[in-house]
Structures are given as C-alpha cells and as structure tokens.
Design an enzyme around this catalytic site. Structure first.
Site, PDB file in Angstrom:
ATOM      1  CG  HIS A  26      -5.639  92.717  76.337  1.00 11.60           C
ATOM      2  ND1 HIS A  26      -6.902  93.182  76.622  1.00 11.60           N
ATOM      3  CD2 HIS A  26      -4.946  92.803  77.492  1.00 11.60           C
ATOM      4  CE1 HIS A  26      -6.956  93.540  77.903  1.00 11.60           C
ATOM      5  NE2 HIS A  26      -5.784  93.302  78.449  1.00 11.60           N
ATOM      6  CG  HIS A  63      -0.884  93.475  80.895  1.00  7.82           C
ATOM      7  ND1 HIS A  63      -1.370  94.684  81.347  1.00  7.82           N
ATOM      8  CD2 HIS A  63      -1.978  92.714  80.619  1.00  7.82           C
ATOM      9  CE1 HIS A  63      -2.696  94.649  81.365  1.00  7.82           C
ATOM     10  NE2 HIS A  63      -3.092  93.463  80.927  1.00  7.82           N
ATOM     11  CG  LEU A  64       4.936  94.362  76.113  1.00 14.96           C
ATOM     12  CD1 LEU A  64       5.484  95.255  74.995  1.00 14.96           C
ATOM     13  CD2 LEU A  64       5.425  92.933  75.919  1.00 14.96           C
ATOM     14  NE  ARG A  65       2.781  92.674  84.307  1.00 18.10           N
ATOM     15  CZ  ARG A  65       1.466  92.791  84.406  1.00 18.10           C
ATOM     16  NH1 ARG A  65       0.872  93.955  84.210  1.00 18.10           N
ATOM     17  NH2 ARG A  65       0.727  91.754  84.709  1.00 18.10           N
ATOM     18  CG  ASP A  84      -6.661  95.874  80.532  1.00 10.92           C
ATOM     19  OD1 ASP A  84      -7.768  95.324  80.579  1.00 10.92           O
ATOM     20  OD2 ASP A  84      -5.594  95.278  80.734  1.00 10.92           O
ATOM     21  CG  HIS A 124     -10.826  96.116  83.103  1.00 11.25           C
ATOM     22  ND1 HIS A 124      -9.795  95.224  83.268  1.00 11.25           N
ATOM     23  CD2 HIS A 124     -11.595  96.001  84.222  1.00 11.25           C
ATOM     24  CE1 HIS A 124      -9.937  94.592  84.437  1.00 11.25           C
ATOM     25  NE2 HIS A 124     -11.025  95.059  85.033  1.00 11.25           N
ATOM     26  CG  HIS A 126     -10.329  91.151  79.800  1.00  6.43           C
ATOM     27  ND1 HIS A 126     -11.414  91.782  80.351  1.00  6.43           N
ATOM     28  CD2 HIS A 126      -9.246  91.873  80.186  1.00  6.43           C
ATOM     29  CE1 HIS A 126     -11.012  92.835  81.031  1.00  6.43           C
ATOM     30  NE2 HIS A 126      -9.696  92.915  80.940  1.00  6.43           N
ATOM     31  CG  ASN A 166     -10.217  91.312  87.180  1.00  3.74           C
ATOM     32  OD1 ASN A 166     -11.372  90.914  87.096  1.00  3.74           O
ATOM     33  ND2 ASN A 166      -9.909  92.582  87.418  1.00  3.74           N
ATOM     34  CG  ASP A 207      -5.525  90.085  79.865  1.00  7.44           C
ATOM     35  OD1 ASP A 207      -4.596  90.908  80.030  1.00  7.44           O
ATOM     36  OD2 ASP A 207      -6.528  90.047  80.595  1.00  7.44           O
TER      37      ASP A 207
HETATM   38  O1  DOR Z   1      -5.806  89.356  85.246  1.00  6.06           O
HETATM   39  C1  DOR Z   1      -5.503  90.468  84.868  1.00  6.06           C
HETATM   40  N1  DOR Z   1      -4.237  90.930  84.913  1.00  6.06           N
HETATM   41  N2  DOR Z   1      -6.483  91.271  84.401  1.00  6.06           N
HETATM   42  C2  DOR Z   1      -6.265  92.567  84.117  1.00  6.06           C
HETATM   43  O2  DOR Z   1      -7.189  93.230  83.700  1.00  6.06           O
HETATM   44  C3  DOR Z   1      -4.927  93.174  84.349  1.00  6.06           C
HETATM   45  C4  DOR Z   1      -3.869  92.145  84.291  1.00  6.06           C
HETATM   46  C5  DOR Z   1      -2.544  92.634  84.828  1.00  6.06           C
HETATM   47  O3  DOR Z   1      -2.123  93.747  84.503  1.00  6.06           O
HETATM   48  O4  DOR Z   1      -1.891  91.855  85.533  1.00  6.06           O
END
Ligand code: DOR
Length: 437
Positions: A71, A73-75, A163, A190, A243, A289, A316
């Site tokens: 899990h 996030h590579l953006r 997500d 999610h 999460h 979150n 995450d």
């Molecule tokens: O805190 C979070 N950030 N929860 C998520 O579900 C998404 C993530 C994000 O993409 O920044």
C-alpha cells in the site's frame, strides 16, 4: 530497473527468517548471478569462485525475504512534486522493500491499461524496486461506473481499489466484488462512510472534544468494514480491508474470518504506534485518513496482528509537500510517508513480544505476496534473489532529511529507534546497501 550488475554475494552467519518454511535459523546465504544458490550453515566456496564473490559477515543480523509493501502512493503520474516512481522506489529500497504495490489515486487516475502500462514502463526505466500497480474500482474514482477490470489485469494491475475514497454505493461494491472474482482480483476496501466522517479532521473522542476539532467516529470505518464483509460473504469475492485503525474493525474481521469469509486485512505502522494524543500539537503531520485513534485501538491492532486477524503490515506511504501539510488542520492533506520508518517500528513489535521475528517477516513479505498473488516471501534455490538484511540492534535517530523520499511528512522524525535496514537486494541486484564487504 535502475539497478546495477547481478550479484555474487555470500552472506555469512546471518539469522535466516523464512516465513514460507516457518524456519528461523543461523545460516549462510549464497547468491550467484543474482540467484539464490545455497542456503546452509558454513557454505564452502572454492578459492577460484571466492575471488568473484563479495563476502559480508552478517552475524546477528536478520536475513529476510525481500519485503513487499502492498500500500504505497507513488504520486506519478500527476503529482511529481510530491514523489515520483524514481524517488518513491528509492525510498522503498532504502526502507528494505524489494517491491511495492501503488495505489491508483494518481492524476490521471489509474483506471485504464494506458496508465497501468505507463507506471510499469516508468518503473522499468527508473525504479529501484518492483512496482505492482493497483487499478481503480470506479472510473476516475468517481464511484459511478466500474473500471474495466479485465483490461487493467491484462495490463498488469494486481488488485483494484478506490483507495483515498470509499465506494459509497453498496450495489457498486457488490458488483465490483462479483466482477473482480471473474478475473481473480482482490478488491481492496478503503472503509469509510463519508456521511459519518462528516468532514472530520481527527478521531472523535476526548482529544477532539478537548481541542474543539471535528471528529471522525470509529463507526465511520466500522460500518463500511461490516458492509464489505457481508458483501464478500454473499458474493464470495475476495475483500482486503486496507489501513485498519479501530478495535471494532479488528473484531469484525476476526469474526468474519472465523465464519470463513474470504477476507484479508492490513494495518500501518502509525496505527500500532501512535494515538490521537499526537494531535495536541495541532501539527498536520499527524493528520491521516483513517485518523490516529485511542490507546485501546492501538492495543487491539497489536493483538490483531499477533493472532493473525491482520495479515499484513503496509505503510500507506502518502507523500505530500509542505504546501499541503504546513497549514491548519482543517485545510491540510491526509497522509504520512512510511517507507523509510517501517522497519524500526516493526521491530518495536518484536521487542515488545507482540510478534515473533518470523511473524514480522511474514507480515511484510509472504502475507502481502499471497494476498496479491506475487512471488515474494520465500527463499527458493534457483530463484532471483530478493533479500532484506536488517540489523535489529542498531540504534539511531530517524531523520527525515536523510530520506530518499521527495516528501518530508514523517511523524516519526526525531524519534530514537532501533532496527536498521542494511541491505536490500532486488532481483539479484543491490538496490540499497550501507555495508561494505
Ligand atoms: O491519509 C491518507 N492519504 N489516506 C488515504 O486513504 C489516501 C492517502 C493519500 O493519497 O494521500
């Protein structure tokens, strides 16, 4: 991948943690031409071969299968000022991860073969570890129309999720589970009821009352966990709860597993380490979150990890720039980076006797690999070497300014920790090392 030559390496006298065979023993590990050649105490290498092999004395160090973070996030594409595939995978390798699964809430959203293929190509060109894209459940994460799961899977997506957002429409979640079954994909949930979350910025409880901040009740997560468990039971589609942050979610998942519901679940290091007391600082680095909860939730999550209710630990990793984070809580973005702080926090659980070293290795390699159907979590002779070496005793202060990630939103910055990644071998090549032969 952007890695060098395949390795000839001999790791001497390490502590092998192999969750696939449930073995924890002292051994040498020989890697030749990037493949695992032998795993045995006192491997003898002929003088000729020895000249071509780098030898590392890793006595007292842990040798685990290369870790997989399911899990992240590579953006990229779209928010490269926060992270890129290059910087994110570099951070992953520095954090001990040989592979990451990346979430689809990019810009554009990964709801098509085109975006999945783009991510895979970028990872091949620029990556420091394996990247497994996760596709969207709904087009544009809008919750209106399902994405084409078959197209996503054929392009290389390993699961589907919205997500960052919940699938609020229960019929859509039912259809997603049914549709995913046809392609043997897991649906990652999610779990958040947006109406109950009601724009809150932290956990609803005594601390939110004290601070006068709008709270998010635990029930906002739990009603959706309960819904998704019922839908998985009905459709027999595989659900994975992302999460997990509350004691109630742990209880619901535990009960569902006992009934045979096809459910797996993960939590993140911040949920077994921090509480919402951290928000007393009003520092948005603690805004995430789902939100940080109370000590009883932290305890329940630790118990859920110990008894197998929670299968995996995933970070995450959610990079944000100072623009989104260095602002008042109401306006700040949710999320914390996690790739480069996960190992010492994981080892805290071992030192507290909550997890055995083997369980710690399983939750960061074999379990997520099984959930996603990926070849990690075992040492197999003849297979490409994915290996993480950890010094469980090294004490140091976490300094996010030394991180490879592009972002600095690390809630553990300045913390005294114990347990350091020494080496990450990915596909038989050195992705990260702080050791010399
Ligand atoms: O805190 C979070 N950030 N929860 C998520 O579900 C998404 C993530 C994000 O993409 O920044």
């Amino acid at each position: 991948m952007k890695l060098g030559e395949t390795l000839n390496i001999l790791l001497r006298n390490g502590r092998i943690l192999d969750p696939s065979s449930e073995r924890d023993f002292c051994s040498d590990l020989l890697i030749l031409d990037g493949r695992i050649r032998e795993l045995a105490p006192r491997i003898s290498v002929g003088a000729e071969l020895l000249r071509e092999v780098q030898v590392f004395d890793v006595e007292g160090k842990w040798i685990m299968p290369g870790m997989l973070d399911m899990h992240v996030h590579l953006r990229e594409p779209g928010e490269e000022y926060k992270e890129t595939i290059a910087t994110g995978t570099r951070a992953a390798a520095a954090g001990g991860f040989a592979a990451v699964a990346c979430m689809p809430n990019t810009k554009p959203v990964n709801d098509s073969a085109a975006v999945t293929t783009y991510i895979l190509n970028r990872a091949r060109e620029e990556g420091f570890c394996f990247v497994y894209p996760v596709g969207a459940i709904s087009r544009g994460l809008q919750g209106q129309d399902l994405a084409e799961f078959g197209e996503l899977r054929d392009a290389g997506a390993v699961a589907v999720t919205d997500d960052g957002r919940p699938v609020m429409n229960s019929l859509m979640m039912r259809r997603a589970l049914e549709y995913a079954r046809a392609f043997d994909l897991t649906v990652i949930s999610h779990a958040e009821d947006l109406s109950l979350a009601d724009g809150g910025v932290m956990n609803e409880g005594p601390v939110s009352t004290l601070l006068g901040l709008r709270g998010i009740p635990r029930a906002a997560e739990e009603v959706m966990v309960a819904r998704d468990l019922l839908l998985a039971e009905m459709t027999r589609g595989k659900i994975h709860i992302a999460h997990v942050s509350t004691a109630g979610s742990v209880r619901l998942i535990r009960e569902a597993k006992a009934r045979g519901v096809p459910v797996t679940a993960e939590t993140a290091p911040h949920y077994f380490t921090l509480t919402d007391d951290a928000l007393m600082t009003f520092d948005a680095v603690y805004k995430v979150n789902p939100p940080l909860r109370r000590p009883e939730d932290v305890r329940a999550i630790q118990e859920g990890l110990a008894d197998g209710t929670l299968d995996a630990i995933a970070t995450d990793h959610a990079p944000h720039s100072i623009l989104e984070k260095d602002t008042e809580l109401d306006l700040a973005a949710n999320g914390m980076i996690g790739l480069e702080s996960a190992v010492p926090l994981l080892l805290d659980l071992v030192r507290q006797d909550i997890l055995t070293p083997l369980q710690a290795a399983a939750k960061t390699s074999l379990s997520p690999a099984r959930i996603l159907g990926l070849p990690f979590g075992a040492f197999r002779v003849g297979s490409p070497a994915h290996v993480t070496v950890i010094d469980p005793d090294a004490k140091f202060i976490l300094d996010c300014h030394t991180f490879q990630s592009k972002s600095r939103n690390c809630p553990f910055h300045g913390r005294q920790v114990q347990g350091q990644v020494l080496m990450t071998i990915v596909d038989g090549r050195m992705a990260f090392s702080r050791m010399s032969p």
